[in-house]
Write a protein that holds these residues in place. Structure first.
Motif, PDB file in Angstrom:
ATOM      1  N   ASP A   1       3.119  -0.754  -4.548  1.00 53.86           N
ATOM      2  CA  ASP A   1       1.472  -0.458  -4.902  1.00 53.86           C
ATOM      3  C   ASP A   1       1.006  -1.727  -5.595  1.00 53.86           C
TER       4      ASP A   1
ATOM      5  N   ARG B   1      -2.684  10.860   0.970  1.00 57.43           N
ATOM      6  CA  ARG B   1      -1.848   9.760   1.543  1.00 57.43           C
ATOM      7  C   ARG B   1      -1.636  10.208   2.897  1.00 57.43           C
TER       8      ARG B   1
ATOM      9  N   LYS C   1       0.892  -1.173  -0.046  1.00 57.99           N
ATOM     10  CA  LYS C   1       0.036  -0.009  -0.037  1.00 57.99           C
ATOM     11  C   LYS C   1       0.808   1.129  -0.013  1.00 57.99           C
ATOM     12  N   LYS C   2       2.069   1.235  -0.737  1.00 53.61           N
ATOM     13  CA  LYS C   2       2.968   2.441  -0.515  1.00 53.61           C
ATOM     14  C   LYS C   2       2.228   3.541  -1.323  1.00 53.61           C
ATOM     15  N   ASP C   3       1.072   3.355  -2.036  1.00 53.55           N
ATOM     16  CA  ASP C   3       0.135   4.377  -2.720  1.00 53.55           C
ATOM     17  C   ASP C   3      -0.527   5.088  -1.575  1.00 53.55           C
ATOM     18  N   LYS C   4      -0.655   4.548  -0.593  1.00 51.21           N
ATOM     19  CA  LYS C   4      -1.639   5.173   0.477  1.00 51.21           C
ATOM     20  C   LYS C   4      -0.735   6.049   1.383  1.00 51.21           C
TER      21      LYS C   4
ATOM     22  N   LYS D   1      -1.200  -1.986  -8.716  1.00 50.96           N
ATOM     23  CA  LYS D   1      -1.153  -1.183  -9.964  1.00 50.96           C
ATOM     24  C   LYS D   1       0.602  -1.359 -10.488  1.00 50.96           C
ATOM     25  N   GLU D   2       1.484  -1.989  -9.675  1.00 52.99           N
ATOM     26  CA  GLU D   2       2.466  -2.154 -10.205  1.00 52.99           C
ATOM     27  C   GLU D   2       2.871  -3.597 -10.916  1.00 52.99           C
TER      28      GLU D   2
ATOM     29  N   GLN E   1       2.870   8.224   2.539  1.00 55.57           N
ATOM     30  CA  GLN E   1       3.474   9.538   2.000  1.00 55.57           C
ATOM     31  C   GLN E   1       4.935   9.237   1.676  1.00 55.57           C
ATOM     32  N   GLU E   2       5.145   9.564   0.274  1.00 56.88           N
ATOM     33  CA  GLU E   2       6.480   9.086  -0.246  1.00 56.88           C
ATOM     34  C   GLU E   2       7.681   9.497   0.498  1.00 56.88           C
TER      35      GLU E   2
ATOM     36  N   ASP F   1      -8.455   7.039   1.253  1.00 56.05           N
ATOM     37  CA  ASP F   1      -7.654   7.982   0.670  1.00 56.05           C
ATOM     38  C   ASP F   1      -8.175   9.409   0.247  1.00 56.05           C
TER      39      ASP F   1
ATOM     40  N   SER G   1       8.022   6.954   3.303  1.00 52.29           N
ATOM     41  CA  SER G   1       8.559   5.461   2.958  1.00 52.29           C
ATOM     42  C   SER G   1       9.757   5.444   2.589  1.00 52.29           C
TER      43      SER G   1
END
Ligand SMILES: Nc1nc2c(ncn2[C@@H]2O[C@H](COP(=O)(O)OP(=O)(O)OP(=O)(O)O)[C@@H](O)[C@H]2O)c(=O)[nH]1
Ligand SMILES: [Mg+2]
Length: 294
Positions: free
Chosen positions: A96, A283, A69-72, A99-100, A74-75, A279, A78
């Motif tokens: 993610d 994020r 859930k890296k898309d949820k 998606k990835e 904050q970059e 979301d 992470s």
């Protein structure tokens, strides 16, 4: 209930559902069949979603950590979490999952972890068989989604709630990798009460055994501090330090009214929690690494 000065920031949950005892036993039984463990942790709470029981059980197995859930999350946080894990010489990938394209990096990472063993087998003239890995992690972290994605079909049931997988299930990804899906497990007692709050915010604990109101209060206080603009933009209300006041304002704004035009606070709370988890406020990394603040 939140206390008056809104300083309560933890919950205490003492319980341990029976099916988790069974899941733990079954995992233990199957451990000697696998070469390594793939542990999923939630990128929004990388430390709180680290299960100490899994640490203990899998201590002797090579391990790959997936921050799901890296898309949820904050970059920037992470990145910080990944660099900390790498400092501990832990192999880690943030993904993610839906998606990835995850198959290449996952197979590559697994092969890297098992490199020495594979080399040894080759030297002895043994053709290496597929790497067998057990996929473990807290409920709702994305284990079954991860396996389905690698299989390119839906072999395991998934759902945005904890406790979906109930039985262990093998999945042959390709000639290089075979995975064992497992039910999400928690542990009997959280030493740090904040851990329960984090897991609850991310939907890893069933809402019906949670003090959801308390969790919502803490989520609201956190977001009012860290995501002021997002709260204002979504709910069109003035911010208040009192989370109950916030829920009442949101209820009024949304037209969630009880008889005699009173705000329907419960409905506002449920809506808020659902919207944060999906979301609608952007994020959020709930657990920031120690020594950091925004
Ligand atoms: N946004 C996002 N959602 C994800 C990701 N991975 C999984 N999900 C979602 O998370 C929810 C839970 O996924 P599952 O695969 O059922 O989780 P699980 O770990 O198998 O859960 P249990 O079987 O209950 O332990 C589903 O709604 C997935 O679509 C991700 O990387 N990003
Ligand atoms: Mg599952």
């Amino acid at each position: 209930m939140c206390n008056e000065n809104n300083t309560q920031t933890h919950i205490n949950i003492h319980w341990y559902p029976g099916h988790m005892t069974k899941a733990k036993r079954e995992m233990q039984e199957k451990l000697n069949m696998v070469d390594m463990v793939i542990e999923l942790r939630d990128a929004r709470i990388p430390n709180a979603s680290r299960n100490p029981m899994i640490d203990e059980l899998c201590a002797h197995k090579p391990r790959l950590i997936i921050l799901s859930k890296k898309d949820k999350a904050q970059e920037e946080w992470s990145k910080e979490w990944i660099s900390r894990l790498k400092q501990e010489h832990v192999q880690v990938l943030a993904l993610d999952i839906p998606k990835e394209n995850i198959i290449k990096p996952v197979v590559h990472a697994a092969q890297l972890i098992m490199k020495d063993k594979i080399e040894r087998q080759k030297r002895r003239g043994i053709r290496p068989r597929a790497i067998r890995a057990m996929v473990v992690g807290v409920p709702n972290v994305g284990k079954s989604t991860f396996i389905n994605k690698l299989m390119k079909k839906r072999i395991a049931q998934t759902g945005d709630r904890p406790g979906v997988t109930r039985a262990l299930q093998w999945a042959r990804i390709n000639d290089q990798l075979e995975l064992l899906d497992t039910p999400g497990v928690l542990w009997p007692k959280f030493d740090d009460p904040m851990v329960g709050m984090y897991l609850a915010a991310c939907g890893s604990i069933k809402d019906d055994i949670l003090p959801l109101e308390e969790v919502a209060c803490w989520m609201m206080m956190t977001l009012c501090e860290r995501k002021k603009e997002a709260i204002r933009n979504r709910y069109h209300v003035e911010l208040s330090e009192d989370p109950y006041e916030m829920f009442d304002r949101i209820a009024m704004e949304r037209g969630f009214l009880l008889h005699q035009q009173e705000p329907d606070r419960k409905r506002a709370i449920e809506t808020f929690v659902k919207e944060v988890r999906t979301d609608k406020l952007g994020r959020i990394t709930w657990e920031v690494p120690h020594g950091n603040s925004e």
